[in-house]
Scaffold this motif. Structure first.
Motif, PDB file in Angstrom:
ATOM      1  N   UNK A   1       0.825  -1.216   0.000  1.00 28.38           N
ATOM      2  CA  UNK A   1       0.000   0.000   0.000  1.00 28.38           C
ATOM      3  C   UNK A   1       0.858   1.264   0.000  1.00 28.38           C
ATOM      4  N   UNK A   2       2.098   1.168   0.482  1.00 32.22           N
ATOM      5  CA  UNK A   2       2.967   2.342   0.583  1.00 32.22           C
ATOM      6  C   UNK A   2       4.114   2.324  -0.423  1.00 32.22           C
ATOM      7  N   UNK A   3       4.049   1.443  -1.391  1.00 33.00           N
ATOM      8  CA  UNK A   3       5.144   1.358  -2.359  1.00 33.00           C
ATOM      9  C   UNK A   3       5.023   2.426  -3.440  1.00 33.00           C
ATOM     10  N   UNK A   4       6.168   2.903  -3.919  1.00 33.40           N
ATOM     11  CA  UNK A   4       6.250   3.794  -5.084  1.00 33.40           C
ATOM     12  C   UNK A   4       7.441   3.321  -5.897  1.00 33.40           C
ATOM     13  N   UNK A   5       7.176   2.827  -7.086  1.00 35.44           N
ATOM     14  CA  UNK A   5       8.238   2.207  -7.875  1.00 35.44           C
ATOM     15  C   UNK A   5       8.221   2.709  -9.315  1.00 35.44           C
ATOM     16  N   UNK A   6       9.416   2.922  -9.836  1.00 36.67           N
ATOM     17  CA  UNK A   6       9.617   3.088 -11.261  1.00 36.67           C
ATOM     18  C   UNK A   6      10.295   1.827 -11.772  1.00 36.67           C
TER      19      UNK A   6
ATOM     20  N   UNK B   1      10.801  -4.880 -27.177  1.00 34.93           N
ATOM     21  CA  UNK B   1       9.717  -3.937 -26.898  1.00 34.93           C
ATOM     22  C   UNK B   1      10.104  -2.998 -25.753  1.00 34.93           C
ATOM     23  N   UNK B   2       9.250  -1.989 -25.555  1.00 36.81           N
ATOM     24  CA  UNK B   2       9.379  -1.061 -24.438  1.00 36.81           C
ATOM     25  C   UNK B   2       8.271  -1.333 -23.432  1.00 36.81           C
ATOM     26  N   UNK B   3       8.616  -1.316 -22.146  1.00 41.51           N
ATOM     27  CA  UNK B   3       7.609  -1.479 -21.090  1.00 41.51           C
ATOM     28  C   UNK B   3       8.119  -0.760 -19.842  1.00 41.51           C
ATOM     29  N   UNK B   4       7.471   0.352 -19.515  1.00 45.33           N
ATOM     30  CA  UNK B   4       7.840   1.144 -18.334  1.00 45.33           C
ATOM     31  C   UNK B   4       6.605   1.295 -17.463  1.00 45.33           C
ATOM     32  N   UNK B   5       6.758   1.057 -16.180  1.00 44.79           N
ATOM     33  CA  UNK B   5       5.613   1.178 -15.275  1.00 44.79           C
ATOM     34  C   UNK B   5       5.956   2.088 -14.112  1.00 44.79           C
ATOM     35  N   UNK B   6       4.947   2.834 -13.653  1.00 46.23           N
ATOM     36  CA  UNK B   6       5.035   3.644 -12.447  1.00 46.23           C
ATOM     37  C   UNK B   6       3.952   3.151 -11.503  1.00 46.23           C
ATOM     38  N   UNK B   7       4.377   2.715 -10.320  1.00 48.21           N
ATOM     39  CA  UNK B   7       3.465   2.067  -9.374  1.00 48.21           C
ATOM     40  C   UNK B   7       3.365   2.902  -8.112  1.00 48.21           C
ATOM     41  N   UNK B   8       2.139   3.171  -7.700  1.00 50.89           N
ATOM     42  CA  UNK B   8       1.868   3.899  -6.462  1.00 50.89           C
ATOM     43  C   UNK B   8       0.821   3.116  -5.687  1.00 50.89           C
ATOM     44  N   UNK B   9       1.260   2.430  -4.634  1.00 47.29           N
ATOM     45  CA  UNK B   9       0.345   1.584  -3.883  1.00 47.29           C
ATOM     46  C   UNK B   9      -0.098   0.410  -4.725  1.00 47.29           C
ATOM     47  N   UNK B  10      -1.414   0.237  -4.809  1.00 43.61           N
ATOM     48  CA  UNK B  10      -1.963  -0.868  -5.597  1.00 43.61           C
ATOM     49  C   UNK B  10      -2.333  -0.442  -7.023  1.00 43.61           C
ATOM     50  N   UNK B  11      -1.950   0.788  -7.400  1.00 47.57           N
ATOM     51  CA  UNK B  11      -2.243   1.272  -8.741  1.00 47.57           C
ATOM     52  C   UNK B  11      -0.951   1.406  -9.526  1.00 47.57           C
ATOM     53  N   UNK B  12      -1.039   1.108 -10.816  1.00 45.09           N
ATOM     54  CA  UNK B  12       0.149   1.202 -11.656  1.00 45.09           C
ATOM     55  C   UNK B  12      -0.261   1.608 -13.067  1.00 45.09           C
ATOM     56  N   UNK B  13       0.621   2.377 -13.717  1.00 44.83           N
ATOM     57  CA  UNK B  13       0.438   2.750 -15.115  1.00 44.83           C
ATOM     58  C   UNK B  13       1.577   2.128 -15.914  1.00 44.83           C
ATOM     59  N   UNK B  14       1.213   1.401 -16.954  1.00 46.72           N
ATOM     60  CA  UNK B  14       2.190   0.725 -17.809  1.00 46.72           C
ATOM     61  C   UNK B  14       2.177   1.373 -19.182  1.00 46.72           C
ATOM     62  N   UNK B  15       3.326   1.907 -19.575  1.00 48.51           N
ATOM     63  CA  UNK B  15       3.484   2.494 -20.902  1.00 48.51           C
ATOM     64  C   UNK B  15       4.274   1.508 -21.755  1.00 48.51           C
ATOM     65  N   UNK B  16       3.668   1.017 -22.841  1.00 47.80           N
ATOM     66  CA  UNK B  16       4.303  -0.042 -23.624  1.00 47.80           C
ATOM     67  C   UNK B  16       3.886   0.047 -25.084  1.00 47.80           C
ATOM     68  N   UNK B  17       4.752  -0.486 -25.947  1.00 49.59           N
ATOM     69  CA  UNK B  17       4.407  -0.599 -27.369  1.00 49.59           C
ATOM     70  C   UNK B  17       4.042  -2.040 -27.721  1.00 49.59           C
ATOM     71  N   UNK B  18       3.744  -2.862 -26.714  1.00 48.66           N
ATOM     72  CA  UNK B  18       3.341  -4.245 -26.942  1.00 48.66           C
ATOM     73  C   UNK B  18       1.982  -4.287 -27.624  1.00 48.66           C
ATOM     74  N   UNK B  19       1.857  -5.144 -28.633  1.00 46.56           N
ATOM     75  CA  UNK B  19       0.582  -5.289 -29.329  1.00 46.56           C
ATOM     76  C   UNK B  19      -0.493  -5.768 -28.359  1.00 46.56           C
TER      77      UNK B  19
END
Length: 710
Positions: A537-542, A550-568
């Motif tokens: 719940x308290x994690x913050x990760x790049x 391929x490219x895959x970058x994620x930013x995680x804040x708690x239980x939410x994360x955004x994944x930026x990727x060019x994967x089909x």
């Protein structure tokens, strides 16, 4: 335990195997256990040598178990191929070519054939830089392009040019450790071959029994191909009987997984157990006849081992066939048997032959299930009775499913990270249908030479497989059919088993001691789970993940994360293999996926990412005060520059060819190459960076880049 000696023997043997795997460099450990074991054994024998009534010899027994610990260590050492001096892992020079034999039945994949080669000799330069052929050992996984090529055959001898490469370790957090999985089979290398890189020298099968099993497996495949016409039903029959999943549709496989029936698709101890139960029922009329038990045992053994033969002697089937062979022989000769002792004996002999079978999920799950059913099913089944024999039969199957699921679900969640919600609905149906399908399949093979009978049996087999598929598919489509994304740490898994065992002991014995034991273990389990939940719940990760090309970058804040990727979006297999377990391990329940265009001319930001800017040459992402720059192209025409210091610079798609290209443009605290860059170019840049004193990171060489921003 006195009447179940093999339960103690196998526990000691397992201790020795685990000691070697966890502490292989502790050479003194087996020597110490051997010396102490022999000393205790001799001392106990001498102390009681003159006594008429022998007391319980605890000292001698302990000594014997310590000797078995040494035996487990020694067997594992001997069965580890990397301990051989001529193994491929010790080769310091580059291998130019090698000769190997196809040592297992090849597997057909979507675009390739997967082949296991046993190396016999290799060619590399000696100290005088002269190429020489020398003895060489090792096993290699070879992937061969299917284009215009027939499937390789067991026993083919190949001359292969080029050098295999070591298998990569997992490069993302939580990713399946394929390297470790293959190392337990003494395979450490793999190679992708083009047609011109191999030449077939001849055929020399290394094992005549395996050759026979392979030929029978191929014959059975041809029979089912002819008799079972439709693809879906043929795929299920092939998977259940022959252990071949090449013709299994991916959607159908997911349906079996969601319904909690995926275990039926891998030939295993369950299939042998079902076949054993059906044979026992069908041949029970022989028991009352003279020598009927012996005749029944011969028929059971013949059919069980014929099934093992047509599966190509699949390791799980061999393990189960060995266990049921002991049961059949004990029944035939009227010997008293204890299930735990029989289980221990079969596991003991299997581990003596293959100690690394201990680390197979199938081995662990099958023995746990049989042990749990043998120990608890009878008491649980007798807690309810029904007058109607069909309802009673249904309750018996349900009791088996409940006990098997109870004893295996922590291990299943640990390995596969999901739990089937409707297992109680699916498993009795699957077991009943399997009890029909397995004998029908065996009968179809046995009477394949009889024209009319074979057609009738093939039609019945196809319809049975169709009904099985229909039942499983309907179950999988129910709402909430599977809890996915579950994660148990090793400590949490062991504590879960402690709660189960102490809770069952409390129900069976009504002993107050188990009340305290259950409460304490449950509190410890709750504490571990709550602590994990607090950290997540308290994690913050790049994270810059490894995703092939391929490219895959994620930013995680708690239980939410955004994944930026060019994967089909259609490539769910790559996501499931490389990324899914990472987010499961981190407890991400809300994942937003933004698709980054692979077209360098595309302009504009993904709609669901705030503080994001993109043009033709770079993209800038600002998240909680941290700046991320994705460089797509560094052209000489447009000498753009950023005035501020960038926190994380991610180089994409071969944008950087020389470190001088960054001068006057970008200053970054962290420089990361994702796997959309070509490996030779990245290797060159890393070498240059080391000489120039530039700190940088490559996910291909070093694994996923994960930075904690707390």
């Amino acid at each position: 335990m006195k009447s179940q000696p093999f339960a103690r023997y196998v526990a000691a043997l397992i201790a020795g195997i685990v000691c070697y795997v966890q502490l292989p460099e502790w050479d003194e450990l087996p020597i110490a256990t051997l010396i102490i074991g022999l000393a205790l054994l001799i001392w106990g024998f001498l102390r009681n040598a003159g006594k008429t009534i022998k007391p319980i010899q605890l000292t001698s027994g302990t000594g014997g178990l310590l000797i078995l610990v040494t035996l487990g260590w020694a067997i594992t050492y001997q069965r580890t191929a990397s301990n051989r001096s001529d193994n491929l892992v010790h080769l310091a020079d580059t291998l130019r070519a090698y000769e190997g034999v196809v040592s297992a039945q090849p597997e057909e994949r979507a675009k390739t054939y997967r082949v296991e080669l046993e190396i016999r000799r290799g060619e590399w330069k000696n100290d005088q830089s002269i190429n020489q052929w020398r003895p060489l050992s090792g096993r290699v996984i070879v992937y061969l392009d299917k284009a215009d090529q027939a499937m390789p055959k067991y026993g083919e001898v190949w001359l292969v040019s080029g050098s295999p490469r070591p298998i990569d370790p997992p490069l993302n957090p939580g990713e399946f450790n394929y390297k470790q999985y293959l190392s337990y089979r003494n395979i450490y290398h793999q190679q992708y071959l083009r047609p011109f890189q191999r030449h077939i020298l001849g055929v020399a099968p290394p094992n005549s029994i395996t050759q026979l099993a392979t030929a029978v497996n191929r014959w059975a495949d041809s029979v089912f191909t002819h008799q079972v016409g439709t693809r879906a039903e043929f795929g299920i029959v092939n998977a259940m009987i022959l252990g071949v999943r090449d013709d299994l549709d991916s959607e159908l496989y997911r349906a079996y997984s969601a319904a909690g029936a995926v275990h039926i698709l891998s030939v295993s101890g369950l299939h042998v157990g079902i076949l054993f139960a059906v044979l026992t029922f069908l041949l029970s009329f022989l028991i009352k006849r003279p020598r009927g038990k012996l005749l029944m045992a011969v028929l059971q053994l013949a059919i069980l081992w014929f099934y093992a033969l047509i599966t190509g002697f699949s390791p799980p089937v061999l393990r189960s066939a060995g266990m049921f062979t002991l049961l059949i022989l004990a029944n035939a000769f009227g010997r008293q048997q204890q299930l735990m002792n029989t289980l221990g004996a079969s596991a003991f002999f299997i581990l003596c032959f293959d100690p690394y079978a201990l680390f197979s999920a199938g081995f662990q799950l099958s023995y746990l299930a049989v042990a749990g059913i043998g120990a608890w099913q009878s008491s649980f089944y007798q807690s309810l009775t029904f007058r109607n024999k069909w309802v009673n039969r249904l309750w018996e199957l349900t009791a088996v499913a409940i006990i098997a699921q109870l004893i295996t679900f922590p291990l299943g969640v640990f390995y596969f990270h999901q739990f089937p919600t409707y297992f109680l609905l699916a498993n009795p149906i699957v077991i009943v249908m399997s009890e029909l399908l397995l004998p029908l399949a065996m009968a179809t093979l046995a009477f394949s030479w009889v024209p009319f009978v074979s057609d009738v049996l093939g039609w019945l087999l196809q319809k049975t497989a169709c009904l099985l598929n229909y039942a499983v598919t309907q179950t999988s489509q129910l709402p909430g059919a599977a809890w996915d994304g579950l994660w148990l740490s090793p400590v949490a898994m062991l504590l879960t088993y402690a709660v189960i065992l102490t809770g069952v002991a409390l129900l069976l014995t009504r002993n107050r001691t188990y009340v305290w034991a259950t409460c304490i273990t449950a509190m410890l389990l709750a504490g571990v789970i709550l602590w994990d939940e607090y950290e997540q719940a308290h994690q913050r990760r790049l994270a810059v993940h490894f995703l092939p090309h391929r490219t895959a970058i994620s930013l995680t804040d708690g239980h939410r994360s955004t994944l930026l990727t060019d994967l089909d979006t259609a490539d769910t297999r790559s996501y499931d293999f490389y990324l899914k377990n990472t987010f499961g391990q981190w407890g991400v329940s809300d994942l937003a996926v933004a698709h980054l265009s692979r077209n360098l001319n595309a302009v504009g930001a993904p709609a669901n990412i705030p503080a994001y800017y993109q043009n033709r040459e770079y993209a800038l992402w600002v998240w909680q005060g941290k700046t991320l720059l994705f460089v797509n192209k560094l052209s000489g025409r447009n000498r753009w520059r950023l005035p501020a210091v960038i926190d994380y610079l991610i180089i994409r798609r071969n944008a950087l060819e020389d470190w001088n290209q960054l001068n006057g443009r970008i200053v970054a605290r962290h420089i990361i190459f994702d796997d959309s860059n070509k490996t030779p170019l990245t290797d060159k840049l890393l070498t240059d960076a080391k000489q120039l004193g530039i700190a940088c990171y490559s996910v291909r060489q070093m694994g996923a880049y994960v930075a904690s921003l707390n």
